[in-house]
Write a protein that holds these residues in place. Structure first.
Motif, PDB file in Angstrom:
ATOM      1  N   ILE A   9       0.878  -1.076   0.119  1.00 53.61           N
ATOM      2  CA  ILE A   9      -0.088  -0.052   0.099  1.00 53.61           C
ATOM      3  C   ILE A   9       0.870   1.230  -0.043  1.00 53.61           C
ATOM      4  O   ILE A   9       0.525   2.315  -0.609  1.00 53.61           O
ATOM      5  CB  ILE A   9      -0.983  -0.017   1.122  1.00 53.61           C
ATOM      6  CG1 ILE A   9      -2.092  -0.972   1.072  1.00 53.61           C
ATOM      7  CG2 ILE A   9      -1.414   1.240   1.315  1.00 53.61           C
ATOM      8  CD1 ILE A   9      -2.915  -1.337   2.333  1.00 53.61           C
ATOM      9  N   ALA A  10       1.983   1.312   0.744  1.00 56.15           N
ATOM     10  CA  ALA A  10       2.798   2.543   0.789  1.00 56.15           C
ATOM     11  C   ALA A  10       3.424   2.679  -0.527  1.00 56.15           C
ATOM     12  O   ALA A  10       3.554   3.660  -0.995  1.00 56.15           O
ATOM     13  CB  ALA A  10       3.869   2.126   1.969  1.00 56.15           C
ATOM     14  N   SER A  11       3.950   1.690  -1.262  1.00 57.37           N
ATOM     15  CA  SER A  11       4.518   1.680  -2.457  1.00 57.37           C
ATOM     16  C   SER A  11       3.485   2.155  -3.612  1.00 57.37           C
ATOM     17  O   SER A  11       3.817   2.856  -4.373  1.00 57.37           O
ATOM     18  CB  SER A  11       4.857   0.197  -2.869  1.00 57.37           C
ATOM     19  OG  SER A  11       5.320   0.366  -4.242  1.00 57.37           O
ATOM     20  N   LEU A  12       2.307   1.586  -3.435  1.00 57.51           N
ATOM     21  CA  LEU A  12       1.186   2.324  -4.212  1.00 57.51           C
ATOM     22  C   LEU A  12       0.897   3.853  -4.152  1.00 57.51           C
ATOM     23  O   LEU A  12       0.650   4.286  -5.048  1.00 57.51           O
ATOM     24  CB  LEU A  12      -0.125   1.419  -3.983  1.00 57.51           C
ATOM     25  CG  LEU A  12      -1.538   1.842  -4.634  1.00 57.51           C
ATOM     26  CD1 LEU A  12      -2.394   0.316  -4.900  1.00 57.51           C
ATOM     27  CD2 LEU A  12      -2.229   2.679  -4.128  1.00 57.51           C
ATOM     28  N   VAL A  13       0.990   4.199  -2.924  1.00 53.21           N
ATOM     29  CA  VAL A  13       0.631   5.484  -2.920  1.00 53.21           C
ATOM     30  C   VAL A  13       1.937   6.534  -3.181  1.00 53.21           C
ATOM     31  O   VAL A  13       1.481   7.583  -3.831  1.00 53.21           O
ATOM     32  CB  VAL A  13       0.648   5.850  -1.149  1.00 53.21           C
ATOM     33  CG1 VAL A  13       0.423   7.390  -0.694  1.00 53.21           C
ATOM     34  CG2 VAL A  13      -0.928   5.199  -0.694  1.00 53.21           C
ATOM     35  N   LEU A  16       1.434   6.745  -7.056  1.00 53.71           N
ATOM     36  CA  LEU A  16       0.712   7.522  -7.234  1.00 53.71           C
ATOM     37  C   LEU A  16       0.973   8.913  -7.255  1.00 53.71           C
ATOM     38  O   LEU A  16       0.576   9.626  -8.149  1.00 53.71           O
ATOM     39  CB  LEU A  16      -0.686   7.328  -6.616  1.00 53.71           C
ATOM     40  CG  LEU A  16      -1.421   6.189  -7.064  1.00 53.71           C
ATOM     41  CD1 LEU A  16      -2.474   5.726  -5.940  1.00 53.71           C
ATOM     42  CD2 LEU A  16      -2.067   6.251  -8.269  1.00 53.71           C
ATOM     43  N   LEU A  17       1.813   9.422  -6.065  1.00 52.75           N
ATOM     44  CA  LEU A  17       2.157  10.841  -6.085  1.00 52.75           C
ATOM     45  C   LEU A  17       3.182  10.995  -7.161  1.00 52.75           C
ATOM     46  O   LEU A  17       3.052  12.082  -7.637  1.00 52.75           O
ATOM     47  CB  LEU A  17       2.620  10.933  -4.644  1.00 52.75           C
ATOM     48  CG  LEU A  17       2.075  10.868  -3.619  1.00 52.75           C
ATOM     49  CD1 LEU A  17       2.485  10.955  -2.106  1.00 52.75           C
ATOM     50  CD2 LEU A  17       1.131  12.087  -3.445  1.00 52.75           C
ATOM     51  N   ALA A  18       3.999  10.180  -7.457  1.00 47.51           N
ATOM     52  CA  ALA A  18       5.236  10.418  -8.481  1.00 47.51           C
ATOM     53  C   ALA A  18       4.475  10.556  -9.862  1.00 47.51           C
ATOM     54  O   ALA A  18       4.797  11.542 -10.431  1.00 47.51           O
ATOM     55  CB  ALA A  18       6.048   9.251  -8.371  1.00 47.51           C
ATOM     56  N   VAL A  19       3.501   9.610 -10.078  1.00 46.43           N
ATOM     57  CA  VAL A  19       2.762   9.806 -11.320  1.00 46.43           C
ATOM     58  C   VAL A  19       1.768  11.010 -11.515  1.00 46.43           C
ATOM     59  O   VAL A  19       1.910  11.591 -12.649  1.00 46.43           O
ATOM     60  CB  VAL A  19       2.106   8.797 -11.532  1.00 46.43           C
ATOM     61  CG1 VAL A  19       0.839   8.777 -12.732  1.00 46.43           C
ATOM     62  CG2 VAL A  19       2.636   7.245 -11.601  1.00 46.43           C
ATOM     63  N   LEU A  69      -3.702  18.511  -6.295  1.00 49.71           N
ATOM     64  CA  LEU A  69      -3.493  17.416  -5.607  1.00 49.71           C
ATOM     65  C   LEU A  69      -4.341  17.335  -4.299  1.00 49.71           C
ATOM     66  O   LEU A  69      -5.044  16.093  -4.122  1.00 49.71           O
ATOM     67  CB  LEU A  69      -2.129  17.094  -4.957  1.00 49.71           C
ATOM     68  CG  LEU A  69      -1.616  15.884  -4.571  1.00 49.71           C
ATOM     69  CD1 LEU A  69      -1.655  14.675  -5.672  1.00 49.71           C
ATOM     70  CD2 LEU A  69      -0.331  15.738  -3.977  1.00 49.71           C
ATOM     71  N   ALA A  70      -4.741  18.261  -3.723  1.00 49.66           N
ATOM     72  CA  ALA A  70      -5.238  18.514  -2.351  1.00 49.66           C
ATOM     73  C   ALA A  70      -7.190  18.178  -2.997  1.00 49.66           C
ATOM     74  O   ALA A  70      -7.781  17.663  -2.217  1.00 49.66           O
ATOM     75  CB  ALA A  70      -5.387  19.754  -1.859  1.00 49.66           C
ATOM     76  N   ALA A 291      -3.700   5.782 -12.183  1.00 49.91           N
ATOM     77  CA  ALA A 291      -4.328   5.170 -11.050  1.00 49.91           C
ATOM     78  C   ALA A 291      -4.843   3.905 -11.278  1.00 49.91           C
ATOM     79  O   ALA A 291      -4.550   3.001 -10.342  1.00 49.91           O
ATOM     80  CB  ALA A 291      -5.127   6.025 -10.062  1.00 49.91           C
ATOM     81  N   LEU A 292      -5.709   3.556 -12.240  1.00 53.93           N
ATOM     82  CA  LEU A 292      -6.502   2.411 -12.318  1.00 53.93           C
ATOM     83  C   LEU A 292      -5.185   1.376 -12.589  1.00 53.93           C
ATOM     84  O   LEU A 292      -5.337   0.229 -12.306  1.00 53.93           O
ATOM     85  CB  LEU A 292      -7.249   2.476 -13.800  1.00 53.93           C
ATOM     86  CG  LEU A 292      -8.329   1.315 -14.068  1.00 53.93           C
ATOM     87  CD1 LEU A 292      -9.139   1.071 -12.676  1.00 53.93           C
ATOM     88  CD2 LEU A 292      -9.113   1.607 -15.194  1.00 53.93           C
ATOM     89  N   VAL A 293      -4.386   1.800 -13.487  1.00 55.35           N
ATOM     90  CA  VAL A 293      -3.146   0.805 -13.920  1.00 55.35           C
ATOM     91  C   VAL A 293      -2.332   0.364 -12.624  1.00 55.35           C
ATOM     92  O   VAL A 293      -2.262  -0.920 -12.391  1.00 55.35           O
ATOM     93  CB  VAL A 293      -2.260   1.240 -14.747  1.00 55.35           C
ATOM     94  CG1 VAL A 293      -1.096   0.372 -14.910  1.00 55.35           C
ATOM     95  CG2 VAL A 293      -2.965   1.534 -16.117  1.00 55.35           C
ATOM     96  N   ILE A 294      -2.179   1.193 -11.784  1.00 61.27           N
ATOM     97  CA  ILE A 294      -1.432   1.027 -10.574  1.00 61.27           C
ATOM     98  C   ILE A 294      -2.069   0.033  -9.536  1.00 61.27           C
ATOM     99  O   ILE A 294      -1.602  -0.806  -8.870  1.00 61.27           O
ATOM    100  CB  ILE A 294      -0.978   2.303 -10.048  1.00 61.27           C
ATOM    101  CG1 ILE A 294      -0.005   3.030 -10.802  1.00 61.27           C
ATOM    102  CG2 ILE A 294      -0.131   1.943  -8.503  1.00 61.27           C
ATOM    103  CD1 ILE A 294       0.152   4.529 -10.645  1.00 61.27           C
TER     104      ILE A 294
END
Length: 315
Positions: A9-13, A16-19, A69-70, A291-294
């Motif tokens: 989950i941490a890797s996912l977040v 997503l932030l980097a993307v 982002l917010a 996000a869907l891909v990730i």
């Protein structure tokens, strides 16, 4: 398992932030001024500057990114420059077309590919294997939009069985709505079915050569039962991987097919936003695709652990 899940989950977040940062930066450097496109060539510099302030385009890049982002984190995707409505509503309206289309296409892809792949693996180096290989290569080689045009000519123009384009909406009934999605779903499914057929064939052949399958066959288990009881279930891991990737591709890659069939889907919205330089819509749609891909890759990783518990100790 809890620690593994938290790490994923941490890797996912973080991904997503980097993307999201990359998407925002790329959209910002695209040529063209949204305010100038909205007001036209006759707008005065004062009017352009006022609109840029109203849209927040005069703020520094970092502040605009953090503000966007917010908003995304709270469900506020902003207002479309072109349509003047919330982007979240636009995406939701288009998803009721794109998601059923993708689900229907993936079901057709599985219904075609799994039987063909298993049959090809079971009759390796036979006429059936050669025929399935030829079909799968043809499916992969033929572009989806060309298949869509051919389907329209045959089933809509010549026979008149289904509409050639457009979407009546789900309020018109399930059957009319599905009828409008059948041809585009076939056009999307065939190339994916070709890939999935080859993956299924290779995975089943690999498992059939494993020691536990040969042992079961040596104990007298018929070949058909060994195939369906042992080989096919254990060959599902690579097949699930491809299915996860295919589903995201079907949603993000439906731009051409949706335009061929005049479907008001998410792919067509992205194309319209690009042509109209509607930056906020482009950012949100591309972020949704990413996000869907990730998230789909994350779910595929979890499905590995469910399908093969041996992987839990290696992760």
């Amino acid at each position: 398992m809890t620690g593994l899940l938290l790490r994923r989950i941490a890797s996912l977040v973080l991904t997503l932030l980097a993307v999201s940062a990359l998407i925002f930066l790329v959209m910002d450097v695209l040529p063209g001024d949204p305010a100038a496109i909205m007001l036209g060539t006759s707008a005065t510099p004062e009017t352009l500057e006022a609109l840029r302030r109203e849209l927040g385009l005069d703020q520094p890049l970092v502040l605009r990114y953090l503000s966007w982002l917010a908003g995304v984190a709270t469900g506020d995707l902003g207002m479309s420059y072109t349509y003047g409505v919330p982007v979240a509503g636009l995406i939701a309206e288009r998803l009721v077309v794109t998601l059923p289309l993708a689900f229907l296409a993936i079901l057709l892809s599985v219904a075609i590919a799994i039987p063909l792949g298993v049959a090809s693996a079971a009759r390796r180096n036979s006429v059936v294997d050669t025929a399935v290989g030829f079909l799968s290569q043809m499916f992969i080689a033929v572009p989806g939009f060309w298949v869509g045009l051919l389907l329209v000519l045959v089933f809509s123009v010549s026979f008149g069985w289904v509409p050639s384009g457009g979407f009546p909406g789900w309020q018109a009934g399930v059957l009319p709505a599905l009828g409008a999605l059948v041809l585009p779903a076939i056009a999307l499914a065939l190339p994916q079915a070709g890939v999935l057929t080859r993956v299924t064939r290779s995975a089943v052949i690999e498992v059939m050569n494993e020691d536990f399958v040969r042992t079961a066959r040596a104990k007298g288990l018929p070949r058909r039962k060994a195939l369906w009881r042992h080989a096919v279930p254990n060959a599902l891991v690579p097949v699930v991987t491809i299915l996860g990737l295919q589903f995201t591709f079907l949603i993000a890659g439906a731009v051409l097919v949706e335009n061929v069939f005049n479907l008001p889907g998410l792919g067509r919205l992205a194309l319209q936003a690009l042509s109209q330089r509607d930056i906020i819509v482009m950012q949100d749609v591309v972020l949704f695709f990413a996000a869907l891909v990730i998230v789909m890759n994350f779910l595929v990783d979890l499905s590995y652990l469910a399908l093969d518990p041996r992987l839990r100790g290696r992760t």
